[in-house]
Each structure stands twice: as C-alpha cells, then as structure tokens.
Write a protein that holds these residues in place. Structure first.
Motif, PDB file in Angstrom:
ATOM      1  N   LYS A   1     -14.656   6.143   2.415  1.00 20.51           N
ATOM      2  CA  LYS A   1     -13.487   5.326   2.077  1.00 20.51           C
ATOM      3  C   LYS A   1     -12.262   6.189   1.812  1.00 20.51           C
ATOM      4  O   LYS A   1     -12.392   7.355   1.434  1.00 20.51           O
ATOM      5  CB  LYS A   1     -13.760   4.504   0.788  1.00 20.51           C
ATOM      6  CG  LYS A   1     -14.841   3.460   0.938  1.00 20.51           C
ATOM      7  CD  LYS A   1     -14.972   2.587  -0.298  1.00 20.51           C
ATOM      8  CE  LYS A   1     -15.628   3.222  -1.486  1.00 20.51           C
ATOM      9  NZ  LYS A   1     -16.982   3.720  -1.326  1.00 20.51           N
TER      10      LYS A   1
ATOM     11  N   ASN B   1     -16.809  -3.412   3.794  1.00 19.84           N
ATOM     12  CA  ASN B   1     -15.768  -4.070   2.997  1.00 19.84           C
ATOM     13  C   ASN B   1     -16.172  -5.518   2.699  1.00 19.84           C
ATOM     14  O   ASN B   1     -16.148  -5.969   1.541  1.00 19.84           O
ATOM     15  CB  ASN B   1     -14.443  -4.031   3.776  1.00 19.84           C
ATOM     16  CG  ASN B   1     -13.318  -4.752   3.070  1.00 19.84           C
ATOM     17  OD1 ASN B   1     -13.135  -4.617   1.866  1.00 19.84           O
ATOM     18  ND2 ASN B   1     -12.556  -5.538   3.824  1.00 19.84           N
TER      19      ASN B   1
ATOM     20  N   LYS C   1       0.842  -1.197   0.000  1.00 23.30           N
ATOM     21  CA  LYS C   1       0.000   0.000   0.000  1.00 23.30           C
ATOM     22  C   LYS C   1       0.875   1.244   0.000  1.00 23.30           C
ATOM     23  O   LYS C   1       1.748   1.389   0.837  1.00 23.30           O
ATOM     24  CB  LYS C   1      -0.886  -0.033   1.247  1.00 23.30           C
ATOM     25  CG  LYS C   1      -2.051   0.930   1.179  1.00 23.30           C
ATOM     26  CD  LYS C   1      -3.033   0.646   2.295  1.00 23.30           C
ATOM     27  CE  LYS C   1      -2.733   1.472   3.521  1.00 23.30           C
ATOM     28  NZ  LYS C   1      -3.631   1.165   4.635  1.00 23.30           N
TER      29      LYS C   1
ATOM     30  N   SER D   1      -9.846   1.546   1.362  1.00 27.85           N
ATOM     31  CA  SER D   1      -9.895   1.315   2.799  1.00 27.85           C
ATOM     32  C   SER D   1     -11.212   1.883   3.326  1.00 27.85           C
ATOM     33  O   SER D   1     -11.469   3.083   3.211  1.00 27.85           O
ATOM     34  CB  SER D   1      -8.684   2.002   3.432  1.00 27.85           C
ATOM     35  OG  SER D   1      -8.730   1.849   4.811  1.00 27.85           O
ATOM     36  N   TYR D   2     -12.051   1.007   3.849  1.00 24.23           N
ATOM     37  CA  TYR D   2     -13.393   1.414   4.295  1.00 24.23           C
ATOM     38  C   TYR D   2     -13.330   2.034   5.684  1.00 24.23           C
ATOM     39  O   TYR D   2     -12.791   1.434   6.616  1.00 24.23           O
ATOM     40  CB  TYR D   2     -14.331   0.200   4.293  1.00 24.23           C
ATOM     41  CG  TYR D   2     -14.781  -0.194   2.903  1.00 24.23           C
ATOM     42  CD1 TYR D   2     -13.896  -0.810   2.014  1.00 24.23           C
ATOM     43  CD2 TYR D   2     -16.071   0.064   2.475  1.00 24.23           C
ATOM     44  CE1 TYR D   2     -14.305  -1.154   0.731  1.00 24.23           C
ATOM     45  CE2 TYR D   2     -16.491  -0.289   1.192  1.00 24.23           C
ATOM     46  CZ  TYR D   2     -15.606  -0.887   0.336  1.00 24.23           C
ATOM     47  OH  TYR D   2     -16.006  -1.231  -0.929  1.00 24.23           O
ATOM     48  N   LYS D   3     -13.895   3.204   5.832  1.00 25.79           N
ATOM     49  CA  LYS D   3     -13.859   3.943   7.103  1.00 25.79           C
ATOM     50  C   LYS D   3     -15.075   3.588   7.975  1.00 25.79           C
ATOM     51  O   LYS D   3     -16.063   3.046   7.482  1.00 25.79           O
ATOM     52  CB  LYS D   3     -13.868   5.451   6.833  1.00 25.79           C
ATOM     53  CG  LYS D   3     -12.767   5.905   5.859  1.00 25.79           C
ATOM     54  CD  LYS D   3     -12.464   7.385   5.949  1.00 25.79           C
ATOM     55  CE  LYS D   3     -13.625   8.294   5.699  1.00 25.79           C
ATOM     56  NZ  LYS D   3     -13.219   9.718   5.663  1.00 25.79           N
TER      57      LYS D   3
ATOM     58  N   VAL E   1      -5.850   0.463  -3.546  1.00 26.11           N
ATOM     59  CA  VAL E   1      -6.395  -0.138  -2.328  1.00 26.11           C
ATOM     60  C   VAL E   1      -7.520   0.773  -1.829  1.00 26.11           C
ATOM     61  O   VAL E   1      -7.330   1.986  -1.695  1.00 26.11           O
ATOM     62  CB  VAL E   1      -5.313  -0.292  -1.231  1.00 26.11           C
ATOM     63  CG1 VAL E   1      -5.952  -0.688   0.100  1.00 26.11           C
ATOM     64  CG2 VAL E   1      -4.280  -1.339  -1.644  1.00 26.11           C
TER      65      VAL E   1
ATOM     66  N   THR F   1     -10.771  -4.554   6.478  1.00 28.93           N
ATOM     67  CA  THR F   1     -11.321  -3.252   6.056  1.00 28.93           C
ATOM     68  C   THR F   1     -10.819  -2.783   4.689  1.00 28.93           C
ATOM     69  O   THR F   1     -11.187  -1.701   4.249  1.00 28.93           O
ATOM     70  CB  THR F   1     -10.974  -2.149   7.086  1.00 28.93           C
ATOM     71  OG1 THR F   1      -9.554  -2.119   7.238  1.00 28.93           O
ATOM     72  CG2 THR F   1     -11.654  -2.394   8.420  1.00 28.93           C
ATOM     73  N   GLU F   2      -9.955  -3.605   4.039  1.00 33.30           N
ATOM     74  CA  GLU F   2      -9.365  -3.124   2.782  1.00 33.30           C
ATOM     75  C   GLU F   2      -9.548  -4.118   1.643  1.00 33.30           C
ATOM     76  O   GLU F   2      -9.558  -5.339   1.851  1.00 33.30           O
ATOM     77  CB  GLU F   2      -7.869  -2.845   2.982  1.00 33.30           C
ATOM     78  CG  GLU F   2      -7.653  -1.701   3.961  1.00 33.30           C
ATOM     79  CD  GLU F   2      -6.181  -1.370   4.166  1.00 33.30           C
ATOM     80  OE1 GLU F   2      -5.872  -0.171   4.255  1.00 33.30           O
ATOM     81  OE2 GLU F   2      -5.369  -2.303   4.248  1.00 33.30           O
TER      82      GLU F   2
END
Ligand code: TMP
Length: 237
Positions: free
Chosen positions: A12, A51, A2, A27-29, A25, A77-78
């Motif tokens: 995200k 995700n 990453k 990445s879900y917040k 990539v 989460t990714e």
C-alpha cells in the motif's frame, strides 16, 4: 483532497489528506510479496480486491463494536482512514496450525488451537519480522503491559467475529495478522488491512486454499481466488 505521498509499503501507499490532519488515504497496490519480500509479482486488480474486501470486513467489525481506523472507501483502490501511529507489533491469531508455526515448532498443519493461539512479531523488515514475547514488545515497541493486553483481547474478540463472519460464506479462518495504531487522542484502533493477503482462508467443503498462499506456494490464480472471496462477501446481507 489527496495530498503528498507519506510512505510506500510493500502492498500500500499512504497519502496525507489536505485540510484534514486526522485522516490518511490508503492506496492499495497490485504488488504481491512473500517471504519477507524475497518473492515478488504484480497482479492487475489485486489492489482493488484488497481495498474492497478490507472495507467489507471493517464495516462488519464496526457493526460488532470494534474500533478501527477505517472511515470509508473512496474509489476502487483507495480508502480514507483515521491517522494512527502504528505500533510495530504484528498480532497473529491462529485457530489451526499453518505457515510459519509448522516450520518453527514442527507442528502438524491443521493442528487445532482452542482457545486460539496469539503470537507477536516485531514489525521490522530488516530483521524479517521475528517472533517476540511481551517483554520484547515492551522494550522494542514501547507498549506497556496494559496496552498489550488490550491488543490481545481485541485480537481474540476480532477472531470470534471473523470466524462467524467467514463461516457464513463457507470459509474456515485458519489464521490472520492484525496491526494496531494509536490515533491523535491516544485511542487504540485496529489499523492496516484484513484481506486474503493477511488471512489464511480455506474453503469449508473442499479445503481449498483461498488466500495469498496460492501465490506463496504457486498453487493457483491469485486474482481468480481474490475475486471468489469478494463475490462470497458481497453476497452477505
Ligand atoms: P505466518 O504463518 O507466515 O506466520 O503467517 C500467519 C498469518 O499472518 C497468515 O494469515 C499471513 C499473515 N501474515 C501477514 O499478513 N503478513 C506477514 O508479513 C506475515 C509473515 C504473515
């Protein structure tokens, strides 16, 4: 793997991938927003649910021959996705009336649309994502009529697949939002996410709302709701 942060949205973050120019990539917040960011909160675990739920749904769509940007989950989460230039048009598919259309056009909630109603919104936070027509899309988002037709056809096909998929887990798909992007070769791919943030899902027996409306309308616990959705999807073979 990453690399640097490329962009941060409301739900995200997007990172470059070192040594792989064709991938990103996501990445879900844990953040949740509604009403164009006017309502905000954070829920521990939300990123994980969206995700994993998106991954399940995109895998299912792949099995049906739908081209998407999703490659694989990397961790809770990714996910790794194919890099696309996002077309700034949100394609909303409605099977029954709910949400903005009930206010905008005075339609009664649960009015059935058959065939499904497809609407376009211009993806622009400053303007509050306004409803647009095909000609606006051509001018604002530079999409030609052929591409727009491809997007609408894909949206209708995706709707048919998702209606059947959610029905197997006792959920009625009221409506949902899609975003499309073009990869470096110019192929149109379904992008972004499909999750309870971007769909309206109603329990087929009780009618209970099992999506971000629990947050929008303060009618339930978001994490319990998203966990119930993931559990139902995980039970699908
Ligand atoms: P709407 O009723 O607010 O127009 O929403 C229609 C569907 O699109 C609903 O399932 C929620 C989803 N949606 C998004 O994913 N992002 C958005 O910014 C908006 C406004 C709606």
């Amino acid at each position: 793997m990453k690399g640097e942060l490329l962009y941060e949205g409301k739900a995200k973050k997007v990172f470059v991938v070192e040594g792989d120019e064709k991938s990103l990539v996501l990445s879900y917040k844990n953040d949740a927003t509604a009403f164009n960011g006017k309502k905000k909160a954070s829920f521990i675990g939300k990123g994980k649910y969206n995700n994993l739920i998106t991954a399940k749904i995109f895998d299912y769509l792949h099995s049906k021959g739908i081209a998407t940007h999703f490659q694989k989950s990397l961790n809770e989460t990714e996910q790794l996705v194919t890099k696309t230039a996002i077309i700034p048009v949100e394609v909303v598919v409605r099977n029954v009336a709910a949400g903005s259309i009930t206010k905008r056009l005075g339609m009664k909630e649960k009015t059935v649309f058959s065939p499904a109603l497809v609407e376009l919104f211009y993806k622009d936070d400053d303007l509050g994502d306004p409803l647009i027509n095909d000609e606006h899309a051509r001018i604002l988002a530079n999409v030609d009529p052929f591409e727009l037709e491809q997007m609408k056809e894909a949206a209708r096909a995706i709707n048919e697949h998702l209606l059947a998929f959610f029905e197997t887990v006792n959920l009625q798909l009221a409506d949902f939002k899609l975003e499309f992007g073009k990869d470096v070769e110019g192929n149109l791919l379904l992008a972004d996410e499909i999750s309870p943030d971007t769909c309206r899902l109603w329990d087929m027996e009780t009618g209970e709302k099992m999506d971000k409306d629990v947050f929008r309308e303060d009618i339930g616990d978001l994490i319990e709701t998203y966990d119930a959705i993931l559990q139902r999807l995980e039970a699908v073979k």
